[in-house]
Motif scaffolding. Structure first.
Motif, PDB file in Angstrom:
ATOM      1  N   GLY A 391     -62.220   5.594 -42.595  1.00 19.10           N
ATOM      2  CA  GLY A 391     -61.150   4.970 -41.809  1.00 19.10           C
ATOM      3  C   GLY A 391     -60.399   5.951 -40.941  1.00 19.10           C
ATOM      4  O   GLY A 391     -60.299   5.790 -39.720  1.00 19.10           O
ATOM      5  N   LEU A 392     -59.852   7.022 -41.550  1.00 23.59           N
ATOM      6  CA  LEU A 392     -59.074   7.981 -40.778  1.00 23.59           C
ATOM      7  C   LEU A 392     -59.958   8.808 -39.847  1.00 23.59           C
ATOM      8  O   LEU A 392     -59.535   9.159 -38.740  1.00 23.59           O
ATOM      9  CB  LEU A 392     -58.297   8.903 -41.724  1.00 23.59           C
ATOM     10  N   SER A 393     -61.172   9.147 -40.288  1.00 23.31           N
ATOM     11  CA  SER A 393     -62.061   9.882 -39.384  1.00 23.31           C
ATOM     12  C   SER A 393     -62.408   9.031 -38.168  1.00 23.31           C
ATOM     13  O   SER A 393     -62.548   9.549 -37.050  1.00 23.31           O
ATOM     14  CB  SER A 393     -63.340  10.296 -40.113  1.00 23.31           C
ATOM     15  N   LEU A 394     -62.516   7.718 -38.366  1.00 26.05           N
ATOM     16  CA  LEU A 394     -62.776   6.822 -37.250  1.00 26.05           C
ATOM     17  C   LEU A 394     -61.575   6.759 -36.315  1.00 26.05           C
ATOM     18  O   LEU A 394     -61.726   6.669 -35.093  1.00 26.05           O
ATOM     19  CB  LEU A 394     -63.135   5.434 -37.776  1.00 26.05           C
ATOM     20  N   VAL A 395     -60.368   6.812 -36.875  1.00 19.55           N
ATOM     21  CA  VAL A 395     -59.160   6.848 -36.046  1.00 19.55           C
ATOM     22  C   VAL A 395     -59.198   8.073 -35.131  1.00 19.55           C
ATOM     23  O   VAL A 395     -58.876   8.001 -33.940  1.00 19.55           O
ATOM     24  CB  VAL A 395     -57.895   6.852 -36.923  1.00 19.55           C
ATOM     25  N   GLN A 396     -59.585   9.204 -35.681  1.00 18.23           N
ATOM     26  CA  GLN A 396     -59.663  10.421 -34.868  1.00 18.23           C
ATOM     27  C   GLN A 396     -60.707  10.282 -33.767  1.00 18.23           C
ATOM     28  O   GLN A 396     -60.475  10.704 -32.616  1.00 18.23           O
ATOM     29  CB  GLN A 396     -59.988  11.628 -35.749  1.00 18.23           C
ATOM     30  N   GLU A 397     -61.861   9.693 -34.072  1.00 22.25           N
ATOM     31  CA  GLU A 397     -62.894   9.524 -33.052  1.00 22.25           C
ATOM     32  C   GLU A 397     -62.415   8.596 -31.944  1.00 22.25           C
ATOM     33  O   GLU A 397     -62.691   8.822 -30.758  1.00 22.25           O
ATOM     34  CB  GLU A 397     -64.173   8.984 -33.686  1.00 22.25           C
ATOM     35  N   ILE A 398     -61.700   7.535 -32.316  1.00 24.29           N
ATOM     36  CA  ILE A 398     -61.188   6.608 -31.311  1.00 24.29           C
ATOM     37  C   ILE A 398     -60.137   7.298 -30.445  1.00 24.29           C
ATOM     38  O   ILE A 398     -60.109   7.135 -29.220  1.00 24.29           O
ATOM     39  CB  ILE A 398     -60.609   5.353 -31.994  1.00 24.29           C
ATOM     40  N   ALA A 399     -59.271   8.086 -31.078  1.00 20.77           N
ATOM     41  CA  ALA A 399     -58.264   8.816 -30.304  1.00 20.77           C
ATOM     42  C   ALA A 399     -58.935   9.797 -29.340  1.00 20.77           C
ATOM     43  O   ALA A 399     -58.544   9.908 -28.172  1.00 20.77           O
ATOM     44  CB  ALA A 399     -57.321   9.561 -31.243  1.00 20.77           C
ATOM     45  N   THR A 400     -59.955  10.507 -29.804  1.00 17.59           N
ATOM     46  CA  THR A 400     -60.668  11.450 -28.945  1.00 17.59           C
ATOM     47  C   THR A 400     -61.339  10.732 -27.788  1.00 17.59           C
ATOM     48  O   THR A 400     -61.349  11.229 -26.657  1.00 17.59           O
ATOM     49  CB  THR A 400     -61.715  12.221 -29.766  1.00 17.59           C
ATOM     50  N   ALA A 401     -61.917   9.549 -28.047  1.00 17.39           N
ATOM     51  CA  ALA A 401     -62.556   8.781 -26.976  1.00 17.39           C
ATOM     52  C   ALA A 401     -61.569   8.387 -25.897  1.00 17.39           C
ATOM     53  O   ALA A 401     -61.936   8.236 -24.727  1.00 17.39           O
ATOM     54  CB  ALA A 401     -63.219   7.532 -27.559  1.00 17.39           C
ATOM     55  N   HIS A 402     -60.285   8.232 -26.257  1.00 13.13           N
ATOM     56  CA  HIS A 402     -59.247   7.879 -25.287  1.00 13.13           C
ATOM     57  C   HIS A 402     -58.530   9.106 -24.749  1.00 13.13           C
ATOM     58  O   HIS A 402     -57.522   8.971 -24.045  1.00 13.13           O
ATOM     59  CB  HIS A 402     -58.223   6.937 -25.940  1.00 13.13           C
ATOM     60  N   GLY A 403     -59.009  10.306 -25.084  1.00  9.15           N
ATOM     61  CA  GLY A 403     -58.349  11.511 -24.619  1.00  9.15           C
ATOM     62  C   GLY A 403     -57.063  11.810 -25.371  1.00  9.15           C
ATOM     63  O   GLY A 403     -56.201  12.530 -24.855  1.00  9.15           O
TER      64      GLY A 403
END
Length: 435
Positions: A391-403
């Motif tokens: 869950g949290l690792s996915l949050v980080q990936e989503i944040a990175t995808a949005h810069g």
């Protein structure tokens, strides 16, 4: 997992074989081109040395023929040949004259080293030059097993202008061959080095060209690993509940809430895995659009089950350029983490959610988390109990995808505050509303 590993290993082996074949093809093409170039250089250089030797032979023959003359008594004079530089050293000069009976006899031979050639070869070429009344070239085997260059030029009687003999020059193919051999060695050495460099370059270029395939394979492996890891727990819970209810149907109602929770968790896992698959599918699956971030967060909070209350929200009007589906997953995972791990000792969860610009903040009253612990927590499968693990690792990936970024800090009075920043693109907040 055991059944998937051979397939993954087979796919990796196929990619490695493909990289080897691309490297081999690149090397062979380079080798073919370099070989043709080497052949052209070596042959051209050898021909140049041959032509240079024949040019020198032709010069010597012309000078020697000009030095042959007849005196007033009609006698053939060769004294000019004795002291001229054209008849010293290599190539050797031989003068043949027509004697009585039409035979050719040798009347002059220059001093110095020379390639030993049979007299019959010299006579044959001399007759050819006299017959054709032109300079002729040829090659003949020498007595020592090597080859020799031959050039014959006719000379004439001063009064009758009839052909009376020929000057034959014997050339040595070894003249200039030392330089030619050095050039050949340099060209071959350089070609070998160039082929090695081409092989290394081809390997690097093929690896770079196959990088998307490697990344796709790794993404597929991570996706399968995530699915296998995350689906195991809810499936085990559902199976245990079904087996228990089957053994005692009267206890079915008792197990229904547990099965419902496992089903909800299974749905969350499927959403997370599919979202990770979207993120790993590269830019074509990322679809940012103008999004009212405050309204999206408000809707997510409204969808929380009643048991998740109380959750306090404070929202400021905010518009960001983001992918709604990905942001929904990220915010939901932060809330799920806060509700699952953010309970105060002896009480229920106390979660506060706020939106300000492009930032979503989720605070809880759990045991707290140091900022230095965040990288470890954001790793896949890092769940201290009850969470999906990604869950949290996915949050980080989503944040990175949005810069953007994901950060954490301590909450005054105890607990943690997770901050999700989606990068630039938010409108300035006009007013806030809470609930």
């Amino acid at each position: 997992m055991r059944t998937a590993r051979p397939a993954r290993n087979s796919a990796r082996r196929r990619l490695r074989r493909l990289q080897f074949r691309l490297t081999l093809a690149y090397t062979l093409v380079t080798l073919a081109g370099v070989s043709v170039l080497c052949w052209m250089v070596i042959v051209t250089d050898a021909r140049s040395w041959r032509e240079a030797e024949y040019d020198e032979m032709d010069r010597r023959a012309a000078v020697s023929a000009s030095l042959i003359y007849y005196d007033e008594d009609g006698r053939l004079r060769l004294d000019g040949l004795q002291d001229d530089a054209a008849t010293r050293g290599r190539p050797r000069v031989v003068v043949l004259h027509t004697a009585a009976g039409g035979t050719l006899e040798r009347i002059f031979t220059s001093r110095g080293p020379a390639v030993p050639v049979a007299s019959a070869e010299l006579t044959r070429l001399a007759r050819t030059a006299m017959t054709e009344d032109a300079t002729v070239r040829g090659e003949a085997p020498a007595r020592d097993g090597t080859a020799a260059y031959l050039l014959a030029q006719p000379y004439y009687h001063d009064e009758t202008h009839r052909t009376v003999g020929a000057v034959v020059v014997v050339g040595d193919p070894d003249q200039g061959m030392a330089q030619h051999r050095r050039l050949t060695a340099a060209v071959l050495t350089g070609s070998a080095l160039l082929t090695c460099v081409a092989a290394v370059t081809g390997h690097l270029l093929s690896g770079r060209s196959l990088r998307p395939a490697w990344q796709a394979l790794e993404a597929q492996e991570r996706l399968l690993a995530d699915a296998a890891h995350e689906l195991r727990t809810p499936v085990a819970i559902m199976r245990s509940s079904v087996e228990t209810a089957d053994a005692d149907p009267r206890r079915l109602q008792q197990h229904l809430p547990r099965m419902r929770r496992a089903t909800d968790r299974l749905a969350d896992v499927v959403d997370n895995v599919l979202t990770r698959g979207r993120l790993q599918a590269a830019a074509e699956s990322f679809r940012p659009e103008p999004l009212r971030l405050d309204q999206l967060v408000e809707q997510i909070c409204a969808e929380l089950p009643p048991a998740a209350q109380p959750v306090s929200i404070r929202l400021a009007d905010s518009v960001v350029a983001a992918d709604p589906a990905l942001v929904r997953i990220a915010v939901r995972n932060l809330l799920d983490n806060a509700l699952r791990h953010g309970a105060t000792p002896g009480g229920g969860p106390e979660v506060a959610v706020s939106v300000h610009g492009a930032t979503v903040t989720v605070a809880d009253r759990g045991p707290g988390l140091a900022a230095g612990d965040l990288p470890e927590l954001l790793e896949r499968y890092r769940s201290d109990g009850g969470g999906t693990g990604i869950g949290l690792s996915l949050v980080q990936e989503i944040a990175t995808a949005h810069g953007g970024t994901v950060t954490v800090r301590a909450r005054p009075g105890g607990g943690s505050v997770f901050v999700l920043r989606l990068g630039p693109g938010a409108a300035e907040p006009r007013h806030a509303r809470g609930g």
